[in-house]
Design an enzyme around this catalytic site. Structure first.
Site: not given
Ligand SMILES: NC(=O)c1ccc[n+]([C@@H]2O[C@H](COP(=O)([O-])OP(=O)(O)OC[C@H]3O[C@@H](n4cnc5c(N)ncnc54)[C@H](O)[C@@H]3O)[C@@H](O)[C@H]2O)c1
Length: 330
Positions: A189, A246
């Site tokens: 990610k 994120t």
């Protein structure tokens, strides 16, 4: 009360130290950057990496790892993924035989393509190895914003011990027995976060970001499952949860770095200007290699890697992704 030793005085390690300090634990902090550690001790605040969060409680600062580690019940490795091997190797001789090791790094080792637990397995008892991952900006954990993360260990009792130790009414930990999935989701990610930042820097809107995150998660899951992870993990805190945090926030250095690249800055310059390790920039190469080895298609990851290594300009990258052959979503 337990003694918790943090190896690495970065932002997330410091934030987690405030959690155990607030529960009355003794906190030992070791870092190789002596001036940084001294500033932290003098100000009782990590002014370099987590400004604004005052440290209170039973804190001790060390420039010698043996002193910091030898009496600790839990040794937390709170440093970048590419340094984990060397730091663990240096620490192992001093870790108590009944102590737990906990790792917070999200990344894949370059060249060996190993996950953090695969590195640990080379030199440590995996029944005492625990890792955490999930949507948890240090800046928010440090000020007590309600946060949830996942914790995994081969030995459920070790995972439960960490769940208990770090659990507060502001930080809630869930056990998850899929360490492979958690490690891969947490690492991959960061690459998507760079991509999401690039989209922001290009001035694209929410549609493009949602597309990147959703299709990005699809390719992360594809690789993760092929390598032994569970699809549910990618739909959980360490997967989609961490993607949301994120890929949408200026707290993320991966996102910020991508944004600068999207705005036209040279990728290497962007990485340096962040001033801290941008894990996604390292993980991108490892992810592309892993995907090749596992024969899994990861077009978004490949495009991001090509952009950050200067082999592809961002606009062509977007055109390439949008111009791929038409296919079914599932
Ligand atoms: N920042 C966050 O919000 C967050 C959240 C979850 C996970 N993580 C992950 O945690 C890991 C660490 O991030 P961070 O933000 O806590 O740290 P950081 O990268 O900001 O800082 C790492 C610290 O480790 C020190 N260090 C370097 N080499 C060392 C060594 N050999 N021994 C001891 N100390 C050493 C550095 O001097 C620095 O102070 C990364 O993999 C990151 O992806 C970060």
């Amino acid at each position: 009360m337990k003694t918790v030793c943090f190896i690495g005085a970065g932002s997330f390690g410091t934030a987690l130290s405030t959690v155990v300090a607030s529960k009355g634990c003794r906190v030992n902090i070791f870092d190789v950057d002596e001036p940084h550690l001294k500033r932290m001790e003098d100000a009782m605040e990590n002014t370099d990496y987590l400004p604004g969060v005052k440290l209170s409680g039973d804190y001790h600062f060390y420039t010698n790892n043996e002193e910091a580690i030898k009496d600790a019940d839990v040794v937390v490795f709170s440093l970048p993924a590419q340094i984990f091997r060397v730091a663990l190797k240096a620490a192992v001789p001093f870790i108590r035989e009944d102590a737990l090791v906990m790792n917070i790094a999200k990344g894949i080792e370059q060249k060996t393509l190993k996950r953090m637990s695969e590195i640990a397995e080379e030199m440590f008892d995996m029944d005492r190895y625990v890792m955490i991952s999930g949507p948890s900006h240090a800046e928010e954990v440090g000020i007590g914003v309600p946060t949830t993360i996942s914790v995994s260990s081969r030995n459920i009792e070790s995972a439960k011990a960490i769940q208990e130790l770090f659990g507060t009414n502001r930080l809630r930990l869930y056990t998850n027995d899929d360490m492979i999935g958690m490690e891969l989701a947490g690492s991959l990610k960061n690459v998507m976060a760079v991509g999401s930042g690039i989209i922001g820097g290009l001035g694209f809107g929410d549609n493009a970001r949602a597309a990147m995150m959703t299709r990005g998660l699809a390719e992360m899951t594809r690789l993760g499952v092929k390598l032994g992870g569970k699809p549910e993990t990618f739909a959980g805190l360490a997967g989609v949860g961490d993607m949301i945090v994120t890929c949408t926030s200026m707290h993320s250095r991966n996102f910020r770095c991508g944004k600068l690249i999207g705005e036209g800055m040279d990728p290497e310059e962007a990485r340096k200007s962040i001033g801290m390790v941008v894990e996604g920039m390292f993980t991108a190469e490892a992810a592309v290699e892993l995907a090749k080895k596992a024969d899994v298609e990861m077009p978004i990851t490949e495009a991001i890697y090509a952009v950050i290594t200067g082999k592809l300009d961002v606009k062509t990258g977007v055109e390439m992704l949008m111009g791929r052959p038409l296919k079914a979503e599932m």
